[in-house]
Design a protein around this motif. Sequence first.
Motif, PDB file in Angstrom:
ATOM      1  N   ARG A  66      -5.414  -5.574   2.547  1.00  0.00           N
ATOM      2  CA  ARG A  66      -4.152  -5.084   3.099  1.00  0.00           C
ATOM      3  C   ARG A  66      -3.672  -5.923   4.293  1.00  0.00           C
ATOM      4  O   ARG A  66      -2.482  -5.944   4.607  1.00  0.00           O
ATOM      5  N   GLU A  69      -0.645  -8.170   4.167  1.00  0.00           N
ATOM      6  CA  GLU A  69       0.712  -7.636   4.287  1.00  0.00           C
ATOM      7  C   GLU A  69       1.328  -7.935   5.649  1.00  0.00           C
ATOM      8  O   GLU A  69       2.553  -7.925   5.801  1.00  0.00           O
ATOM      9  N   VAL A 535      -2.826  -2.488  10.046  1.00  0.00           N
ATOM     10  CA  VAL A 535      -1.814  -3.194   9.252  1.00  0.00           C
ATOM     11  C   VAL A 535      -0.413  -2.807   9.717  1.00  0.00           C
ATOM     12  O   VAL A 535       0.434  -3.664   9.993  1.00  0.00           O
ATOM     13  N   ASP A 536      -0.161  -1.508   9.802  1.00  0.00           N
ATOM     14  CA  ASP A 536       1.172  -1.055  10.218  1.00  0.00           C
ATOM     15  C   ASP A 536       1.474  -1.475  11.653  1.00  0.00           C
ATOM     16  O   ASP A 536       2.592  -1.883  11.976  1.00  0.00           O
ATOM     17  N   ARG A 539       2.005  -5.322  11.932  1.00  0.00           N
ATOM     18  CA  ARG A 539       3.307  -5.678  11.357  1.00  0.00           C
ATOM     19  C   ARG A 539       4.427  -5.391  12.357  1.00  0.00           C
ATOM     20  O   ARG A 539       5.331  -6.210  12.551  1.00  0.00           O
TER      21      ARG A 539
END
Length: 750
Positions: A66, A69, A535-536, A539
């Motif tokens: 992940r 991403e 990940v979030d 980002r």
Amino acid sequence: MVDTVGSAFATPDAEQPWAALGLRAEEYDRIREILGRRPTGCELAMYSVMWSEHCSYKSSKVHLARFAEVGSETPRGPLLAGIGEQAGVVDIGGDWAVTFKIESHNHPSYVEPHQGAATGVGGIVRDILAMGARPIGVMDPLRFGPLDAPDTARVLPGVVAGVGGYGNCLGLPNIGGEVVFDRTYLGNPLVNALCVGVLKHDDLKRAQARGVGNQVIMYGAATGGDGIGGASILASETFDADGPAKRPSVQVGDPFMEKLLIECTLELFAAGVIQGIQDFGAAGISCATSELASAGDGGMYVNLDEVVLRDPTLSPEEILMSESQERMMAVVTPDDVEQFLAICAKWDVLATVVGEVIEGDRLIINYHGERVVDVDPRTVAHEGPVYERPWNRPDWIDALNADRAEDLPRAASGRELGEQVLTLAGSPNLADKSWITDQYDRYVRGNTVLAQPENAGVLRIDESTGLGIALATDCNARFCLLNPYLGAQLALAESYRNVAASGAEPVAITDCLNFGSPEDPDVMWQFREAILGLVDGCRELGTPVTGGNVSFYNQTDGVNILPTPVVGMLGIIDDVARRTPQGFAYPGDAVVLLGTTREELSGSSWAEAIHDHLGGMPPTPDLAAEQSLARVLVAAARDGLLTSAHDLADGGLAQALVEASLRHGLGVSLTLPDGDPTVALFSETPARAVVSLAGAQYAAFEALCAEHGVPLERIGEVVDTGEIEVLDQFTLALDDVRARWEAPIREAMA
């Protein structure tokens, strides 16, 4: 008798110790399927260590994917190297790049604290070296059991001596880290090690065996029996409460050999005689040969008889599994071999041609003239088992989240409030760590600009321009237990904020994900949620993940550690002369609180130190507010507006004031913002900082905050009265605060 490929064909049903080597029945069957026969003893040894949890990431691969991403673009441009390389490489401008990475050496450091920690430092330093960089600094996030536990008295001094002794001998400044105590780490300490190195863009090296006919050279220390199955096997096991029982598996380090190896390798790079390079870490020769070959354009032949041994009684399986330290493997053209060996001889570094790059796609290893390995190296290094472990949200977490710290009793008077500030300052997790950090050389090499106990470590890279970097590592594992998604984001946010508070722009992360058993669905849920949180968060912040490490099976007697995803954040500062320190510097300076404070006490240091409580929901991350705050702090540093800045995290405003005051012995007189004084002092709402500045700079700073939408409130001023005074509440003498703050670790280790 040597178990050869020929004998493997001739005796297909021979019993093999696959289970003792940590393999599962289905994994052993898969090896037989890949080979079309049973493995030889040497092949079994290679697969067992390379398919271990530590080396193969077999339980984490599906989740780590992940991270792609997030992308590979930093605020300063694309990564020069990222996930999949030995370490990430970041362009910092002016043809300069830095490479940094964090890894774990947890289990070896419990078994033998000194050598476990020392070789953890040595291993991460070689990762950085193998990217073509000169190592320039280290950091060490550490976790131990309770400070007063008998085993902590065994583990902590040994780990600190190992970290300090190895790093000091290498001449590398130790510029930061953390030390945290919690009962879940009793019997399973966490020893994470970060290293950063510097290189020019053109100096970047890759771990690839290319060019048929090129020679494969082992250089560095001789191979011994220490560390056979060390990190690769130990990191895939759990411990019981009976204590250490695996000392032969722990590697033994020699920092003086590593120093020679560093200087020798850098000269080899400068001479242009290295085509590909790989350090020896977990899994030893098994790792170096299979990874170099699988990443190249051909196969590889190795003759184990050419490997220089410290112990001539080692079997070929033991030679392949040995994790003896201070070793590297290089790929060199035939024309450059003589010069390569001459440079190694100059540095008194052993070097031996042990093989060559060959046609095809096989890794072939001979011993005493017999073929003992004949495999596709990709099946060893990259095509191991991949498990989608069961995960589920724990049934106990709702009750834990319902048990809110916000409902706990609060101080009934200003005097009690002041005593709580002292209690927090003297609690093990917030107390002075100088008993530890004074054993580390923080200023060797002369480029350390800020170091422990500052918000972040800052190193100068370019003397002519002042270009530098900042690094911080952070994780509040208590938050991660309450909510691993939010907890991981809070770790990310805190490291981001620490770097920004020093005046540097945060640009990229490395992470060390320390968790319990992956065979526990609760743990896999925690791990999955933490990954999603990072990940979030990455980002949104624009900070790519450059690489890192996963450490599973951190449990003792079935008790998992708190989920501990440590985040290492890299920042860039264009001129280190413009960095911002954390301590109050001048009497009369205004003290200003930045950000919005909410009633967020669950998982806090106040809840732990005052009430021995862990429950509720952690603070809510606000990453947009973190970015705005960072822009203000970086711009204010660049423009010389601030005399100090301290992020608010563990212990809230109270602890930040304590640490800013004690740094240079200057006190503060302030009025708390309106509302509950417990919340004002002890809330751990993120996206906040306390800064000091001269009155003449206040209007410009206020305008800067308004431009970026960062709330600010002038709460007091720096004083030289020797006191922390909270008007209408309490007054604390700095001497009393310092006595409480300095005592816990020093007295426990006396």
